[in-house]
Design a protein around this motif. Structure first.
Motif, mmCIF file in Angstrom:
data_model
loop_
_atom_site.group_PDB
_atom_site.id
_atom_site.type_symbol
_atom_site.label_atom_id
_atom_site.label_comp_id
_atom_site.label_asym_id
_atom_site.label_seq_id
_atom_site.Cartn_x
_atom_site.Cartn_y
_atom_site.Cartn_z
ATOM 1 N N GLN A 124 0.825 -1.210 0.000
ATOM 2 C CA GLN A 124 0.000 0.000 0.000
ATOM 3 C C GLN A 124 0.862 1.265 0.000
ATOM 4 O O GLN A 124 0.581 2.224 -0.724
ATOM 5 N N LYS A 164 1.236 4.264 -2.844
ATOM 6 C CA LYS A 164 1.161 5.703 -2.564
ATOM 7 C C LYS A 164 2.399 6.420 -3.096
ATOM 8 O O LYS A 164 2.302 7.519 -3.658
ATOM 9 N N GLN A 176 2.111 6.844 -6.722
ATOM 10 C CA GLN A 176 1.222 7.948 -7.070
ATOM 11 C C GLN A 176 1.922 9.299 -6.906
ATOM 12 O O GLN A 176 1.766 10.200 -7.732
#
Length: 747
Positions: free
Chosen positions: A303, A307, A310
């Motif tokens: 996860q 992030k 991104q």
């Protein structure tokens, strides 16, 4: 759900053909709390061992058809035998039977009639050892599994790959039929995201399971990180359709461990046993909980990685721009290193500057790069080196600084200049020019000029590189000019040295004739005085009894001899330095030759109250060398030894042959030289300081001549001085070599 047992009763296989003895053994062992299975012969024992995998085997040694020794050997040869302890029961007490039991793999033995306390103690010891061994092995396997999963998590950001590895490793380790990871999705349902299943059991991969299929309180239990362990699905009572779901996939026993993210269940790590029911062990539960923690870490790691990805999307252009800048900086650094290496490796000013302009032109992709050298007296700049792709050559062009005062005033102050310039050619091409001074703390030496198309400019990185290269050029120019100045001085010194040698040679030749005449005149004077003036014969008397005239005559004669020796030594040194002295090689038998050379010095040493010894090794080999040169070497060393050795001290001349080399040495006791004196002892005109400067006389050329003579014979000489002893050592090849003036060696 069943409570997980905290202990397992050890399983003991009792093998004995005597039913009464077997019954006794079974009763005793059951009383001790063990599980017991029986076998009446070897074949039954092998079958039971393969099926049940007991913790210990009690094996009777003497049985029909297959005795205990054979049965034990076959047990050890089974592929699934992991070192199960075998306690041999025998009525044979001889040492041979005991040895045979251990040879076939028995762990221990006990004899009949059985001492039951001993049996209990040995079974207990073997059981504990077996349990400890199994625990250690399981612990190692668990750690290996945990290490594999942890390593996969550390080395991979692919969550699917990590989860697939986890379920595969768990299924292999626990020897179960199916392992899966179930992920919760909104609306109280979930999906099987990864699975490892053994054939022929059906796959659950991709199955969506509604939340209603789970017991009503399961979510709360998952939040509390509680484990659900069911050894027999059919024997349990559930308040939902959970058993039907499990039956669909033929599950008979299962183990469910929650995977938590921030104290909320993300999913479940589930183990299914389909073939049979299964009692889940505490170690297995603990292992699954640890793995669930590792999976949670992997999920969190994935996860976070998403992030970061991104965030990286928005920074991609900046990273690319920075990468280009770094790449450009590395290329510039490599260019500067090449220029710096050339500065260090070369003293050719033109070659260094040519390398600098070429490297700059290629690194910056400019149309032209050149360097100008200044003549500050005439106020001019001359282009000495140039590298160009498209502009016409201007190498050798001389520019008067007064014609461009704005530019050269800044360059002379150490400031670079960037401007647009037009080349007055048929095309009248315009370019962007940058001029950078080549200067150091002593002033400006020249400049670097670089040219780009008119629409391009030189950025900060490029300007910095040009300045750094200019600094290296300044170092190179100073270094090259200093070297050239030093070379000129060296050439001048060589000329002076040659003039000195020529002068000494000329003076020595010119002095030899008058000194020889003086020597002859002295000899004639002595004869005349002795013949005509009988009363003057007192010159033959000891010095204290001689008259003044006789003493004056002796002084004159001694000084004449000293001058002749000085002239001869100078001439020999000149011959050796010039390589013009010819050697006459002959075979020298040192056993006979050395005593003859040393003989005169025995009388001299005796007259001076000194001891002289000659030590010749029995293995002394003949020497092919120049006897005149070798004799002069030894004579000079012995003269020095006799001159400087105090009374009652010893002079030793030694010679031996070792490894194809003749070694000669002359040493004298009572004399010690300092390291400073030893370092200068072979220098021309060097004389060892003493308390009475005129006591020993000498020209200071003797040892210098000795060193040259030894070198001409292809040998080496060194001096060593210790407490109250000084030694000169010479090494000569058995076949002597001489060094020609051109540096080559010959016989």
């Amino acid at each position: 759900m069943n409570t997980i047992s905290k202990t397992d009763l050890p399983l003991i296989l009792v093998v004995d053909d005597d039913s009464a003895m077997r019954l006794l053994l079974v009763q005793v062992l059951k009383q001790e709390g063990y599980q017991v299975v029986e076998a009446s012969n070897g074949e039954q024992a092998l079958d039971a061992f393969t099926r049940l995998k007991p913790d210990i085997v009690l094996l009777d040694a003497v049985m029909p058809v297959m005795d205990g020794f054979t049965c034990c050997s076959k047990l050890r040869n089974l592929t699934d035998d992991d070192g199960t302890p075998v306690l041999m029961i025998t009525s044979l007490e001889e040492q041979e039977s005991v040895d045979q039991a251990f040879e076939v793999g028995a762990t221990d033995y006990i004899t009949k009639p059985i001492h039951w306390a001993v049996l209990r103690q040995r079974v207990r010891r073997l059981t504990q050892a077996r349990r400890a061994t199994k625990d250690l092995r399981q612990q190692a396997e668990r750690e290996q599994l945990m290490g594999t999963v942890a390593q996969r998590i550390r080395s991979s950001l692919n969550l699917e790959e990590v989860l697939n590895t986890t379920v595969a490793e768990v299924r292999q380790f626990l020897q179960v039929d199916r392992v899966l990871i179930y992920q919760f999705v909104p609306e109280q349902s979930g999906v099987v995201v990864v699975e490892s299943v053994e054939k022929p059991w059906p796959s659950t991969l991709g199955q969506t399971v509604a939340g209603l299929c789970f017991p009503q309180n399961c979510i709360q239990l998952h939040r509390q990180n509680q484990v659900q362990a069911t050894k027999n699905i059919c024997a349990e009572r559930f308040d939902s359709g959970y058993p039907d779901f499990l039956a669909k996939f033929q599950v008979k026993a299962n183990l469910v461990v929650p995977i938590l993210q921030e104290e909320e269940p993300w999913g479940l790590l589930i183990v299914h046993h389909c073939a049979t029911n299964r009692q889940w062990q505490p170690l297995e539960v603990n292992l699954l909980q640890q793995l669930a923690t590792q999976v949670a870490i992997a999920i969190r790691q994935s996860q976070l990685y998403q992030k970061v990805q991104q965030l990286n999307t928005g920074l991609e252009q900046q990273v690319q721009h920075r990468t280009l800048q770094l790449q450009k900086a590395l290329e510039f650094e490599a260019t500067l290193k090449r220029v710096t290496d050339k500065v260090r490796d070369s003293l050719d000013e033109n070659q260094i500057l040519q390398t600098a302009v070429r490297e700059l032109a290629l690194a910056l992709n400019v149309d032209c790069c050149d360097t100008g050298l200044y003549n500050l007296i005439e106020a001019t700049s001359t282009i000495s080196c140039q590298y160009t792709n498209s502009l016409s050559s201007s190498q050798g062009l001389v520019t008067r600084m007064a014609d461009y005062p704005e530019i050269y005033s800044q360059l002379l102050q150490g400031q670079f200049v960037q401007f647009c310039k037009t080349f007055y050619s048929p095309t009248h091409k315009q370019v962007t020019a940058l001029a950078c001074p080549i200067f150091d703390n002593q002033g400006t030496l020249g400049d670097l000029w670089l040219f780009k198309p008119k629409d391009c400019t030189f950025d900060e990185q490029e300007t910095r590189l040009i300045q750094q290269v200019a600094n290296q050029c300044a170092i190179a120019i100073r270094q090259a000019r200093l070297y050239e100045t030093a070379q000129i001085q060296v050439r001048e010194l060589k000329k002076l040295n040659q003039l000195k040698n020529d002068f000494l040679s000329t003076v020595s030749h010119e002095l030899r004739t008058p000194v020889t005449i003086i020597k002859t005149a002295l000899q004639m004077l002595e004869i005349t005085i002795d013949r005509e003036y009988k009363s003057f014969s007192g010159m033959a008397k000891p010095t204290v009894e001689c008259g003044p005239a006789a003493r004056y005559f002796e002084i004159l004669s001694n000084e004449c001899e000293r001058e002749i020796k000085l002239i001869n030594d100078l001439l020999r040194l000149q011959e050796l330095n010039a390589g013009t002295r010819s050697l006459e090689h002959a075979v020298i038998d040192l056993q006979d030759w050395l005593p003859r050379v040393v003989e005169p010095f025995f009388r001299r040493a005796q007259s001076q109250n000194q001891r002289l010894q000659l030590n010749l090794s029995p293995n002394l080999s003949p020497l092919l060398s120049d006897s005149f040169g070798l004799e002069r070497i030894l004579t000079e060393l012995l003269n020095n030894a006799c001159k400087y050795t105090p009374p009652e001290e010893t002079i030793i001349v030694a010679a031996c042959t070792e490894g194809g080399v003749t070694k000669l040495s002359v040493s004298n006791s009572g004399v010690q030289l300092s390291q400073q004196e030893l370092s200068c002892i072979f220098d021309q005109f060097y004389r060892i300081p003493c308390e009475e400067p005129g006591k020993h006389g000498g020209t200071g050329l003797g040892l210098a001549l000795v060193q040259k003579l030894v070198a001409s014979l292809g040998g080496s000489i060194d001096a060593e001085s210790t407490t109250e002893c000084t030694c000169f050592r010479i090494e000569l090849p058995l076949i002597a070599l001489t060094t020609r003036s051109n540096g080559t060696a010959a016989l």
